[in-house]
Motif scaffolding. Structure first.
Motif, PDB file in Angstrom:
ATOM      1  N   LEU A  65       0.741  -1.189  -0.099  1.00 45.98           N
ATOM      2  CA  LEU A  65      -0.199  -0.027  -0.201  1.00 45.98           C
ATOM      3  C   LEU A  65       0.884   1.204   0.055  1.00 45.98           C
ATOM      4  CD1 LEU A  65      -3.019  -0.630   2.361  1.00 45.98           C
ATOM      5  CD2 LEU A  65      -2.858  -0.704   0.036  1.00 45.98           C
ATOM      6  N   PHE A  66       1.984   1.374   0.951  1.00 49.63           N
ATOM      7  CA  PHE A  66       2.843   2.578   0.808  1.00 49.63           C
ATOM      8  C   PHE A  66       4.015   2.553   0.235  1.00 49.63           C
ATOM      9  CE2 PHE A  66       0.131   1.831   4.642  1.00 49.63           C
ATOM     10  CZ  PHE A  66      -0.560   3.097   4.786  1.00 49.63           C
ATOM     11  N   ALA A  67       4.001   1.662  -0.991  1.00 49.49           N
ATOM     12  CA  ALA A  67       5.519   1.704  -1.496  1.00 49.49           C
ATOM     13  C   ALA A  67       5.272   2.542  -2.823  1.00 49.49           C
ATOM     14  CB  ALA A  67       5.845   0.306  -1.773  1.00 49.49           C
ATOM     15  N   GLY A  68       4.401   3.298  -3.154  1.00 53.49           N
ATOM     16  CA  GLY A  68       4.275   3.930  -4.467  1.00 53.49           C
ATOM     17  C   GLY A  68       3.995   3.117  -5.669  1.00 53.49           C
ATOM     18  N   THR A  69       4.572   3.126  -6.633  1.00 51.74           N
ATOM     19  CA  THR A  69       4.588   2.223  -7.827  1.00 51.74           C
ATOM     20  C   THR A  69       5.148   0.936  -7.591  1.00 51.74           C
ATOM     21  OG1 THR A  69       6.193   3.311  -9.081  1.00 51.74           O
ATOM     22  CG2 THR A  69       4.069   4.159  -9.466  1.00 51.74           C
ATOM     23  N   THR A  70       5.892   0.851  -6.636  1.00 50.45           N
ATOM     24  CA  THR A  70       6.694  -0.391  -6.493  1.00 50.45           C
ATOM     25  C   THR A  70       5.706  -1.316  -5.537  1.00 50.45           C
ATOM     26  OG1 THR A  70       8.716   0.509  -6.357  1.00 50.45           O
ATOM     27  CG2 THR A  70       8.740  -1.562  -5.661  1.00 50.45           C
ATOM     28  N   THR A  71       4.536  -1.933  -6.206  1.00 53.74           N
ATOM     29  CA  THR A  71       3.528  -2.505  -5.263  1.00 53.74           C
ATOM     30  C   THR A  71       3.891  -3.928  -5.174  1.00 53.74           C
ATOM     31  OG1 THR A  71       2.403  -3.178  -7.486  1.00 53.74           O
ATOM     32  CG2 THR A  71       1.750  -0.964  -6.409  1.00 53.74           C
ATOM     33  N   ASN A  72       4.944  -4.368  -5.585  1.00 59.71           N
ATOM     34  CA  ASN A  72       5.569  -5.999  -5.420  1.00 59.71           C
ATOM     35  C   ASN A  72       6.457  -6.153  -4.360  1.00 59.71           C
ATOM     36  OD1 ASN A  72       7.411  -4.667  -6.951  1.00 59.71           O
ATOM     37  ND2 ASN A  72       7.794  -6.511  -8.364  1.00 59.71           N
ATOM     38  N   ALA A  73       6.935  -4.873  -3.627  1.00 59.34           N
ATOM     39  CA  ALA A  73       7.836  -4.866  -2.599  1.00 59.34           C
ATOM     40  C   ALA A  73       7.514  -4.468  -1.311  1.00 59.34           C
ATOM     41  CB  ALA A  73       9.357  -4.556  -3.166  1.00 59.34           C
ATOM     42  N   PRO A  74       8.311  -4.569  -0.073  1.00 61.52           N
ATOM     43  CA  PRO A  74       7.840  -4.001   1.070  1.00 61.52           C
ATOM     44  C   PRO A  74       8.241  -2.376   1.078  1.00 61.52           C
ATOM     45  CG  PRO A  74       9.192  -5.922   1.592  1.00 61.52           C
ATOM     46  CD  PRO A  74       9.054  -5.538  -0.084  1.00 61.52           C
ATOM     47  N   ALA A  75       7.313  -1.726   1.789  1.00 62.49           N
ATOM     48  CA  ALA A  75       7.433  -0.299   1.579  1.00 62.49           C
ATOM     49  C   ALA A  75       8.902   0.311   2.450  1.00 62.49           C
ATOM     50  CB  ALA A  75       6.287   0.646   2.166  1.00 62.49           C
ATOM     51  N   VAL A  76       9.130  -0.421   3.473  1.00 60.89           N
ATOM     52  CA  VAL A  76       9.945   0.094   4.397  1.00 60.89           C
ATOM     53  C   VAL A  76      11.077  -1.355   4.875  1.00 60.89           C
ATOM     54  CG1 VAL A  76       9.085   2.006   5.373  1.00 60.89           C
ATOM     55  CG2 VAL A  76       8.575  -0.189   6.379  1.00 60.89           C
ATOM     56  N   ALA A  77      12.238  -1.108   5.412  1.00 55.39           N
ATOM     57  CA  ALA A  77      13.150  -2.208   5.751  1.00 55.39           C
ATOM     58  C   ALA A  77      12.432  -2.653   7.243  1.00 55.39           C
ATOM     59  CB  ALA A  77      14.594  -1.511   5.797  1.00 55.39           C
ATOM     60  N   ASP A  78      13.129  -3.662   7.464  1.00 58.07           N
ATOM     61  CA  ASP A  78      12.563  -4.271   8.931  1.00 58.07           C
ATOM     62  C   ASP A  78      13.299  -3.240   9.896  1.00 58.07           C
ATOM     63  OD1 ASP A  78      15.301  -5.542  10.205  1.00 58.07           O
ATOM     64  OD2 ASP A  78      15.079  -6.114   7.789  1.00 58.07           O
ATOM     65  N   GLY A  79      12.927  -3.589  11.367  1.00 57.00           N
ATOM     66  CA  GLY A  79      13.313  -2.763  12.532  1.00 57.00           C
ATOM     67  C   GLY A  79      14.923  -2.892  12.702  1.00 57.00           C
ATOM     68  N   ALA A  80      15.388  -4.179  12.658  1.00 59.57           N
ATOM     69  CA  ALA A  80      16.789  -4.344  12.842  1.00 59.57           C
ATOM     70  C   ALA A  80      17.589  -3.422  11.766  1.00 59.57           C
ATOM     71  CB  ALA A  80      17.063  -5.916  12.947  1.00 59.57           C
ATOM     72  N   THR A  81      17.239  -3.412  10.676  1.00 65.44           N
ATOM     73  CA  THR A  81      18.118  -2.978   9.645  1.00 65.44           C
ATOM     74  C   THR A  81      18.116  -1.263   9.814  1.00 65.44           C
ATOM     75  OG1 THR A  81      17.468  -4.503   7.982  1.00 65.44           O
ATOM     76  CG2 THR A  81      18.223  -2.309   7.275  1.00 65.44           C
ATOM     77  N   ILE A  82      17.008  -0.941  10.203  1.00 65.80           N
ATOM     78  CA  ILE A  82      16.981   0.720  10.615  1.00 65.80           C
ATOM     79  C   ILE A  82      17.583   1.102  11.770  1.00 65.80           C
ATOM     80  CG2 ILE A  82      15.516   2.647  11.094  1.00 65.80           C
ATOM     81  CD1 ILE A  82      13.509   1.388   9.135  1.00 65.80           C
ATOM     82  N   MET A  83      17.480   0.287  12.845  1.00 64.85           N
ATOM     83  CA  MET A  83      17.896   0.656  14.158  1.00 64.85           C
ATOM     84  C   MET A  83      19.731   0.285  13.895  1.00 64.85           C
ATOM     85  SD  MET A  83      16.137   1.087  16.850  1.00 64.85           S
ATOM     86  CE  MET A  83      15.306   2.356  15.834  1.00 64.85           C
ATOM     87  N   ALA A  84      20.176  -0.403  13.152  1.00 59.43           N
ATOM     88  CA  ALA A  84      21.639  -0.664  13.165  1.00 59.43           C
ATOM     89  C   ALA A  84      22.180   0.827  12.331  1.00 59.43           C
ATOM     90  CB  ALA A  84      21.879  -1.857  11.974  1.00 59.43           C
ATOM     91  N   ALA A  85      21.230   0.946  11.363  1.00 60.47           N
ATOM     92  CA  ALA A  85      21.674   2.355  10.565  1.00 60.47           C
ATOM     93  C   ALA A  85      21.675   3.420  11.542  1.00 60.47           C
ATOM     94  CB  ALA A  85      21.035   2.505   9.267  1.00 60.47           C
ATOM     95  N   LEU A  86      20.674   3.737  12.481  1.00 58.10           N
ATOM     96  CA  LEU A  86      20.636   4.625  13.254  1.00 58.10           C
ATOM     97  C   LEU A  86      21.651   4.865  14.251  1.00 58.10           C
ATOM     98  CD1 LEU A  86      16.734   4.794  13.903  1.00 58.10           C
ATOM     99  CD2 LEU A  86      18.385   6.695  12.778  1.00 58.10           C
ATOM    100  N   VAL A  87      22.118   3.509  14.884  1.00 59.80           N
ATOM    101  CA  VAL A  87      23.246   3.571  15.644  1.00 59.80           C
ATOM    102  C   VAL A  87      24.501   3.868  15.244  1.00 59.80           C
ATOM    103  CG1 VAL A  87      24.608   1.892  17.064  1.00 59.80           C
ATOM    104  CG2 VAL A  87      22.004   1.837  17.353  1.00 59.80           C
ATOM    105  N   THR A  88      24.743   3.308  13.940  1.00 57.50           N
ATOM    106  CA  THR A  88      26.100   3.843  13.007  1.00 57.50           C
ATOM    107  C   THR A  88      25.825   5.400  13.193  1.00 57.50           C
ATOM    108  OG1 THR A  88      25.960   1.784  12.273  1.00 57.50           O
ATOM    109  CG2 THR A  88      27.135   3.748  11.094  1.00 57.50           C
ATOM    110  N   ALA A  89      24.755   5.889  12.726  1.00 61.69           N
ATOM    111  CA  ALA A  89      24.707   7.310  12.388  1.00 61.69           C
ATOM    112  C   ALA A  89      24.975   8.213  13.624  1.00 61.69           C
ATOM    113  CB  ALA A  89      23.437   7.782  11.735  1.00 61.69           C
TER     114      ALA A  89
END
Length: 336
Positions: A136-160
């Motif tokens: 629903l929330f991925a725009g025209t890319t309707t066959n893929a998830p809209a966002v990454a999973d929580g572990a991926t985003i948390m790891a990127a935030l900790v690095t930042a």
């Protein structure tokens, strides 16, 4: 006076011809009476099918509009449901963050950090909602998830946060905010959809509706930032500094409350789309009914008249059977 008579073979063919004609009439009248529509459409329209073709074309167009409207209804309702659930998660978490911050106890801050992490992952899951196997929330890319999973985003935030050298609650909150605003941050690592929204759906004659809400919408960023700011507490940021961790929880709670206005704007846009869809469906239904009435007037039969004709045909067929039976019993003696 010359006497004209029919031979046995000619008489047999004549009776068969009458029988076939009456049976054909009987079948046609029975079908017309059961369906309520004329069987010989060409005869009814006098060979001019333009009016009927126009009605059928308009009805097919209305059917296409209705299909698009139903699709828009399903999508907008699913989006509203997902956004409503996210809003409820954020709204109920904000006061808990502030309460834990005021308590100032390490155990309270740790517990609310774990709760925030759980709700952040639930929010990401809601943004990955799929309906009919389309995101629903991925725009025209309707066959893929809209966002990454929580572990991926948390790891990127900790690095930042580490790269920013954050040592205070404000530093951490700013690092999280910068990561979400950085094209190389959330838009590259966190958001997996397209930067193009779904094309507007044509739901009526000259009526189009846009339902292009995406997970990277600016009206969602504030809530995602605040949830992520609280969630990094569960990653052990600002270790050993209870006051700073409590301040970070308080900051996240305040940001969640201030982001409610953005939520209202996003849900209002979807609400306007839902209203347009409902109005279009009402107009489509009225127009469809009018077109169907016009088609029925063109093709319908008078049931009383057809029933009378059917009864007459039945009597004629029965009479023909009686005559045929008498003729088959004739002998030379009877004739003489």
């Amino acid at each position: 006076m010359a006497l004209v008579s029919l031979g046995d073979m000619a008489q047999s063919f004549l009776l068969r011809s009458h029988n076939a004609r009456l049976k054909g009439d009987l079948l046609r009248q029975s079908q017309e009476l059961s369906t309520g529509r004329v069987q010989d459409v060409g005869h009814r329209v006098g060979g001019d099918f333009s009016q009927l073709a126009g009605l059928e074309r308009s009805l097919a167009r209305i059917d296409a509009f209705n299909l698009a409207a139903r699709e828009a209804t399903v999508l907008t309702e699913a989006m509203q449901s997902a956004l409503g659930a996210i809003s409820d998660q954020a709204t109920s978490l904000a006061p808990d963050l502030m309460t834990a911050a005021q308590a100032g106890q390490p155990s309270h801050v740790d517990a609310i950090g774990a709760e925030a992490r759980s709700r952040f992952e639930t929010t990401l899951s809601r943004l990955n909602t799929r309906v009919g196997d389309r995101s629903l929330f991925a725009g025209t890319t309707t066959n893929a998830p809209a966002v990454a999973d929580g572990a991926t985003i948390m790891a990127a935030l900790v690095t930042a946060i580490g790269a920013a050298g954050a040592t205070t609650a404000d530093d951490v909150a700013q690092a999280v905010s910068d990561w979400f605003d950085d094209p190389a941050g959330f838009e590259t690592i966190g958001y997996l959809g397209s930067n193009q929204s779904l094309s507007p759906l044509t739901i009526g004659e000259g009526v189009r509706v846009s339902i292009g809400a995406r997970a990277d919408d600016k009206d969602l960023r504030g809530t995602l930032k605040a949830l992520a700011t609280a969630a990094v507490l569960d990653e052990g940021v600002l270790p050993g500094d209870t006051a700073a961790r409590a301040a970070l929880a308080s900051r996240a709670g305040e940001d969640l409350l201030s982001a409610q206005g953005d939520w209202s704007a996003l849900q209002a846009r979807l609400g306007v789309a839902q209203e347009r869809v409902a109005s279009a469906q009402t107009r489509n239904t009225a127009e469809q009914f009018a077109l169907q009435m016009a088609r029925n007037d063109l093709l319908s039969i008078d049931p009383f008249e057809t029933a009378t004709e059917l009864q007459t045909t039945q009597m004629q067929l029965e009479t023909l059977y009686s005559i045929t039976a008498r003729l088959t019993r004739l002998s030379l003696t009877d004739y003489l």
